[in-house]
Design a protein around this motif. Structure first.
Motif, PDB file in Angstrom:
ATOM      1  N   ILE A  38       8.381   2.845  46.089  1.00 13.44           N
ATOM      2  CA  ILE A  38       9.601   3.564  45.742  1.00 13.44           C
ATOM      3  C   ILE A  38       9.373   4.397  44.480  1.00 13.44           C
ATOM      4  N   GLU A  39      10.348   5.210  44.168  1.00  9.93           N
ATOM      5  CA  GLU A  39      10.337   5.961  42.920  1.00  9.93           C
ATOM      6  C   GLU A  39      11.429   5.426  42.014  1.00  9.93           C
ATOM      7  N   LEU A  40      11.072   5.157  40.757  1.00  3.58           N
ATOM      8  CA  LEU A  40      12.056   4.804  39.744  1.00  3.58           C
ATOM      9  C   LEU A  40      12.397   6.079  38.986  1.00  3.58           C
ATOM     10  N   PRO A  41      13.622   6.578  39.123  1.00  2.00           N
ATOM     11  CA  PRO A  41      13.960   7.887  38.551  1.00  2.00           C
ATOM     12  C   PRO A  41      14.037   7.858  37.030  1.00  2.00           C
ATOM     13  N   LEU A  42      13.948   9.023  36.448  1.00  3.45           N
ATOM     14  CA  LEU A  42      14.030   9.192  34.994  1.00  3.45           C
ATOM     15  C   LEU A  42      15.270   8.508  34.442  1.00  3.45           C
ATOM     16  N   GLY A  43      15.066   7.618  33.459  1.00  7.58           N
ATOM     17  CA  GLY A  43      16.176   6.971  32.777  1.00  7.58           C
ATOM     18  C   GLY A  43      16.885   5.892  33.571  1.00  7.58           C
ATOM     19  N   PHE A  44      16.300   5.452  34.674  1.00  2.00           N
ATOM     20  CA  PHE A  44      16.973   4.436  35.475  1.00  2.00           C
ATOM     21  C   PHE A  44      17.056   3.117  34.702  1.00  2.00           C
ATOM     22  N   SER A  45      18.224   2.474  34.752  1.00  2.00           N
ATOM     23  CA  SER A  45      18.371   1.145  34.159  1.00  2.00           C
ATOM     24  C   SER A  45      19.394   0.353  34.948  1.00  2.00           C
ATOM     25  N   ASP A  46      19.374  -0.953  34.758  1.00  2.00           N
ATOM     26  CA  ASP A  46      20.286  -1.840  35.463  1.00  2.00           C
ATOM     27  C   ASP A  46      20.663  -2.977  34.527  1.00  2.00           C
ATOM     28  N   ILE A  47      21.784  -3.602  34.818  1.00  2.00           N
ATOM     29  CA  ILE A  47      22.225  -4.787  34.075  1.00  2.00           C
ATOM     30  C   ILE A  47      23.076  -5.621  35.026  1.00  2.00           C
ATOM     31  N   ASP A  94       5.612   5.700  43.376  1.00  2.00           N
ATOM     32  CA  ASP A  94       4.776   4.760  44.135  1.00  2.00           C
ATOM     33  C   ASP A  94       4.731   3.382  43.482  1.00  2.00           C
ATOM     34  N   VAL A  95       5.903   2.861  43.197  1.00  2.00           N
ATOM     35  CA  VAL A  95       6.031   1.550  42.563  1.00  2.00           C
ATOM     36  C   VAL A  95       6.359   0.510  43.627  1.00  2.00           C
ATOM     37  N   SER A  96       5.663  -0.622  43.569  1.00  2.00           N
ATOM     38  CA  SER A  96       5.944  -1.748  44.463  1.00  2.00           C
ATOM     39  C   SER A  96       6.087  -3.017  43.635  1.00  2.00           C
ATOM     40  N   TYR A  97       7.021  -3.875  44.030  1.00  2.00           N
ATOM     41  CA  TYR A  97       7.216  -5.111  43.286  1.00  2.00           C
ATOM     42  C   TYR A  97       7.990  -6.117  44.122  1.00  2.00           C
ATOM     43  N   ILE A  98       8.033  -7.338  43.604  1.00  2.00           N
ATOM     44  CA  ILE A  98       8.887  -8.401  44.129  1.00  2.00           C
ATOM     45  C   ILE A  98       9.831  -8.803  43.010  1.00  2.00           C
ATOM     46  N   LEU A  99      11.095  -8.989  43.342  1.00  2.00           N
ATOM     47  CA  LEU A  99      12.072  -9.493  42.389  1.00  2.00           C
ATOM     48  C   LEU A  99      12.576 -10.857  42.843  1.00  2.00           C
ATOM     49  N   LEU A 100      12.668 -11.762  41.908  1.00  2.00           N
ATOM     50  CA  LEU A 100      13.363 -13.025  42.134  1.00  2.00           C
ATOM     51  C   LEU A 100      14.645 -12.973  41.322  1.00  2.00           C
ATOM     52  N   LEU A 101      15.782 -13.103  41.983  1.00  2.00           N
ATOM     53  CA  LEU A 101      17.076 -13.100  41.291  1.00  2.00           C
ATOM     54  C   LEU A 101      17.759 -14.427  41.533  1.00  2.00           C
ATOM     55  N   ILE A 102      18.159 -15.078  40.434  1.00  2.00           N
ATOM     56  CA  ILE A 102      18.634 -16.458  40.511  1.00  2.00           C
ATOM     57  C   ILE A 102      19.993 -16.561  39.840  1.00  2.00           C
ATOM     58  N   CYS A 103      20.906 -17.245  40.494  1.00  2.00           N
ATOM     59  CA  CYS A 103      22.244 -17.475  39.976  1.00  2.00           C
ATOM     60  C   CYS A 103      22.161 -18.085  38.578  1.00  2.00           C
ATOM     61  N   ALA A 104      22.838 -17.475  37.608  1.00  2.00           N
ATOM     62  CA  ALA A 104      22.758 -17.935  36.219  1.00  2.00           C
ATOM     63  C   ALA A 104      23.263 -19.363  36.066  1.00  2.00           C
ATOM     64  N   GLU A 105      24.366 -19.692  36.717  1.00  2.00           N
ATOM     65  CA  GLU A 105      24.918 -21.040  36.599  1.00  2.00           C
ATOM     66  C   GLU A 105      23.946 -22.080  37.144  1.00  2.00           C
ATOM     67  N   ARG A 106      23.306 -21.770  38.274  1.00  2.00           N
ATOM     68  CA  ARG A 106      22.347 -22.716  38.865  1.00  2.00           C
ATOM     69  C   ARG A 106      21.132 -22.889  37.960  1.00  2.00           C
ATOM     70  N   MET A 107      20.656 -21.787  37.352  1.00  2.00           N
ATOM     71  CA  MET A 107      19.487 -21.871  36.493  1.00  2.00           C
ATOM     72  C   MET A 107      19.780 -22.652  35.214  1.00  2.00           C
TER      73      MET A 107
END
Length: 296
Positions: A38-47, A94-107
């Motif tokens: 995928i392409e990560l566009p200029l200035g992309f961020s997440d929260i 051309d970025v490839s990755y795996i994300l693990l996302l975990i419920c905050a309360e469970r963690m």
């Protein structure tokens, strides 16, 4: 556990890239894979409010977590805590990755189960070696989802539980004894106590009563103590003591102030009390600590 169950991150809706992702989800864990680069566009961020673990499959340079820049390489894992803004300043292709996302309360609940003395629930946000046992579990989850057999959901739930335990075992760290500070990021029930945490950080040298702290959160003392301990796994007084000790260690290392003055500036009302609390926590006197760590 199911695939493609409607779970989305903001990157999935950026530039119509949703088709580039595969998602494996259960109640408390989501595994997100880039099916193609995928392409990560200029200035992309997440929260968001998940614990996230980024596993790059291609180099990912100058990845931003808050104001910290991290170079990520294949074979590494990067923890990101709930509420931490993360992304890239510059476009990356051309970025490839795996994300693990975990419920905050469970963690946070699991951290308490594994480490009964935990008073912070923050993973270090830096690139760390990806452990083979974690890599193996992720591969098993992906394979089981791809070719499900009898008892698939039960098995995948067990694999997800084991994955959480290993993430905590290998990567969770108590706030460092030489540099403890109240965390910037609060998770689960903790944000409701932000007023008192901020007050502790600014006024740790002053006399703070439980009544004063409870009032900052508009609670009575009994309810304040009970809910604070449930959120942080320690009492308000112990939390304040950790802040005081963290600042005391810093003064012992960086200044020539007398032991008594260090204690006074950090909220301990007598030198004997300061020494007793310090030794009970660190296993050595403030004087011995200074001799081992002083920068002068």
């Amino acid at each position: 556990m199911t695939a493609d169950n409607g779970f989305t991150l903001s990157i999935m809706t950026t530039c119509d890239q949703s088709a580039h992702f595969n998602t494996i989800s259960c109640g408390f864990v989501h595994v997100v894979l880039t099916g193609q680069p995928i392409e990560l566009p200029l200035g992309f961020s997440d929260i968001h409010n998940f614990y996230e673990f980024l596993i790059p499959l291609t180099p990912l340079r100058r990845f931003q977590i808050e104001d910290q820049s991290v170079d990520c390489q294949p074979g590494q894992i990067v923890p990101i805590n709930p509420g931490q803004r993360h992304g890239v300043k510059f476009a990356q292709r051309d970025v490839s990755y795996i994300l693990l996302l975990i419920c905050a309360e469970r963690m946070t609940r699991l951290i308490r189960q594994i480490n009964v003395n935990a008073f912070g629930f923050i993973f270090p946000h830096c690139a760390l070696p990806l452990r083979p046992d974690i890599q193996h579990l992720i591969s098993r989850l992906i394979q089981e989802n791809k070719c499900p057999g009898s008892g698939c959901e039960i098995l995948m739930h067990c694999l997800a539980e084991e994955l959480l335990v290993l993430l905590v075992r290998h990567y969770y760290q108590q706030p460092a004894s030489l540099d403890w500070a109240a965390p910037e990021v609060l998770v689960g029930e903790q944000p409701r106590f932000r007023p008192v945490i901020n007050h502790m950080r600014l006024h740790y040298a002053e006399r703070l009563s439980v009544e004063d702290m409870a009032a900052l959160c508009n609670m009575n003392c009994f309810h304040f103590i009970r809910t604070f301990k449930r959120a942080f796994n320690t009492s308000p007084y112990n939390y304040l003591t950790q802040i005081r000790l963290g600042n005391a260690r810093r003064l012992l290392i960086e200044t020539r102030l007398s032991i008594a003055e260090v204690g006074r500036r950090c909220g301990f009302r007598s030198p004997s009390r300061f020494s007793a609390v310090f030794q009970s926590q660190d296993g050595q006197t403030p004087s011995r600590f200074r001799k081992e760590h002083a920068k002068f």
